[in-house]
Design a protein around this motif. Sequence first.
Motif, PDB file in Angstrom:
ATOM      1  N   SER A  20      77.104  10.781   7.651  1.00  0.00           N
ATOM      2  CA  SER A  20      77.551  11.573   6.502  1.00  0.00           C
ATOM      3  C   SER A  20      78.728  12.458   6.871  1.00  0.00           C
ATOM      4  O   SER A  20      79.642  12.654   6.075  1.00  0.00           O
ATOM      5  CB  SER A  20      76.391  12.424   5.979  1.00  0.00           C
ATOM      6  N   LYS A  21      78.717  12.993   8.067  1.00  0.00           N
ATOM      7  CA  LYS A  21      79.820  13.844   8.511  1.00  0.00           C
ATOM      8  C   LYS A  21      81.090  13.030   8.738  1.00  0.00           C
ATOM      9  O   LYS A  21      82.203  13.509   8.472  1.00  0.00           O
ATOM     10  CB  LYS A  21      79.428  14.590   9.786  1.00  0.00           C
ATOM     11  N   SER A  26      82.606  12.410   5.337  1.00  0.00           N
ATOM     12  CA  SER A  26      83.211  13.591   4.720  1.00  0.00           C
ATOM     13  C   SER A  26      84.610  13.878   5.265  1.00  0.00           C
ATOM     14  O   SER A  26      85.420  14.502   4.573  1.00  0.00           O
ATOM     15  CB  SER A  26      82.312  14.805   4.932  1.00  0.00           C
ATOM     16  N   HIS A  85      72.331  11.962   0.548  1.00  0.00           N
ATOM     17  CA  HIS A  85      73.003  13.178   1.008  1.00  0.00           C
ATOM     18  C   HIS A  85      73.948  13.681  -0.070  1.00  0.00           C
ATOM     19  O   HIS A  85      74.748  12.924  -0.626  1.00  0.00           O
ATOM     20  CB  HIS A  85      73.798  12.883   2.282  1.00  0.00           C
ATOM     21  N   ARG A 130      76.928  16.160  -0.777  1.00  0.00           N
ATOM     22  CA  ARG A 130      77.960  16.912  -0.058  1.00  0.00           C
ATOM     23  C   ARG A 130      78.103  18.313  -0.647  1.00  0.00           C
ATOM     24  O   ARG A 130      78.253  18.483  -1.860  1.00  0.00           O
ATOM     25  CB  ARG A 130      79.287  16.157  -0.161  1.00  0.00           C
TER      26      ARG A 130
END
Length: 728
Positions: free
Chosen positions: A44-45, A48, A215, A217
């Motif tokens: 997920s990071k 992003s 997830h 953000r």
Amino acid sequence: MAEKEATVIVVDLSPYMAESHMAAAKGQSDIEMCIKYICDKIGSKVLSERKTDVVGIIGVGTDDTLNRMSEEDAYKHISILFQIRQFLYRDYQLLPKKLVPSLKSHGDLISGLVVAMDAIAEYCKHLKYIKNIVILSNCAGPIDFVGVDGIIDKLEEMKVNLSIFTVGADEDKSTAMQRANHGLLSDLIDRVAGRKLNAVFAPFADVLRDLEIPHVRKVRSTNSYNGTLTIGDPNQFNDSLVIPVERFAYVKKASPISSVAYTKSKGTSPTRPTTTRLGRKVKYEITASKEPEDSKKGKNVREVEKGDLKKGYRYGASVVPLSAEEEDNLRFLTITSLDIIGFVPFDTIGPWQLLTETNFIIAKRNEREATLCLSSLIHAMFENQLYGVARFVSKSDRQPVMILLIPFITEDFEALVETQLPFAEDVRSYKFPSLEIIRTIKGKILKEHHYLPTQEMKNNMKDYINAMDISNLTPEGLVGHLDDTDGREFAAVGEIFNPVLANTRHAIMYRALHPDDELQPPSDSLLRDTYPPEALVTQASPIADRLIESVNVKKIAKYKTNKRRYAAEAEEELKQESILNVDELIGGKASKNEAEEHKSKRRRVDKTGDEENGDFDIEAEIEKWQRIEAGPESDASLPRIFEQACASIDMLLSDENPDLETVIKKVATLRSAAIKLEEPGWYNNYVMKLQDALIMGGPANSVRGKIWEEISLKELGGIPVNNADLED
């Protein structure tokens, strides 16, 4: 700008992690379960692409030792596998290769926690970061808890959030050491939480359930307007109200991940292929020929530069050109402003008008007078149940929009919620027929009709809707009670996710680690909202059966959805006698002899001989058609039935003295059949031809003239298309 965040994951890589201690693991080792969590969080990071969201990974129980305190024995076999940094795609792909349990080395988890704290202190220094440490272990090895008090003090000083997730340490087949370590780590988390720090201790089964939740953000809202909220014109009136305000996004549509076009570079090695991002070039051409074939063949085609193109607007079949100077004069000149032009009661605005993106209008920060003024306005609107209607221009020379200001009050927050109102040109007004009455061709109002629901149908539908009410469900989808006071609800606003966004993110992360595997199906949390909860369906099933019986629901055949479109296909399938199964078409209730009888009768219908047209019985043929209407051959035969019915009427009129009563009867039967089958076009086309033939076929006092006069008197003319299905 989003807040800066630094996370260090401490993962146990001792030999015990190669074993499986979780019942839900289905044979997977403990380290494989941990890798699922690590890949999800770091993936997920990576997606992003935030440079201020950094991660580091520390392995405890590695064969080597790589940390700044490696000279001390307590910190042996602890390695910093990934220094704290922004994770990129290439780092993400290395995770499964780096996270491999050692064969015989052991390390201390508490020492690994200290190394993680040192790494965060070295990277973050005294800058403002959200600092997180996550520990993953099955607690199967010895852990030294000496000096924990000093570690807790340092965590409080650094303001570090601590999370510990244990893999299988709380299950039945866990060892005595696992259970002991599990209890001591739980006590450590309780002591950290007592220092007013965010501390989480959870078994890994709960962690895996949380991984199924997409997830979301976190985005820091930015100021999109910094000006004044006015009531009245301050340039003309001294008593105008002017409040300094700011505007922040509240609900904004999440944009999907955009794809880019790449191609394999020429001359690269097959073992290490590289890709190149594609560019795009637009080529403008004009043709002097009016023939479309010339432009396809490249005849009379000339390339032009983009700067030579002029803008124009369609005006009918022509184009009206406008120069750049003229377009500047068309601009609606505006200045940045937020002006309330009036107030309207709550009940004058429908909820369907409030479905746009929303923003918060708050008083300018650090201005006490503005805060008091706006608070007074918000409370006055709320107490009088009024919305504010305002004209808003976000930046000078931008198009103005009309907005609705809704008072929003909570225990510790007050604001005006802004949502956009439609202009008159945006509204699409349609008139639909009533569902409670039917107006016939003669203007008579019917309240009872086979197209209108009966009271029994209404009651059954009401019971069904009440039985399918999700407000009584628990978050797990089980039927609850209205007096439940735990505050939880099923399908809460914050628990409904966009399946397209979440599934795309999951597919990208999975393909990055498994380039040759098939993509996994969507998770259950995404599919939950695609069908009603099983408990609710079971509860409403008896009522649904009663409702189906009362409204006489019938399954629609494939070809019945569009008769004309599939008529040609149905005609072709009808020729294949081997495919036809009459028993299936009539529900399997007819015998073989009855099926043969239907085939023979259909063949008789297909005949067009004059001797059969004169005795054609449309009522009998339509009745037979309805018995076999579940297949394509029925849709193909229906037009032929109408054609033969018309031919039978024409044959009667071909006599020198046609039978008036028989002709009128057949025309009335044909009209009723067209209304019943919702095919007014066929009858209207025929009756127009019939009118021409009867009126033009002889003098007005002739037999044919009297036939048309009788047709008109009995109102057997054309069927109004809008009321074709409303005849009583």
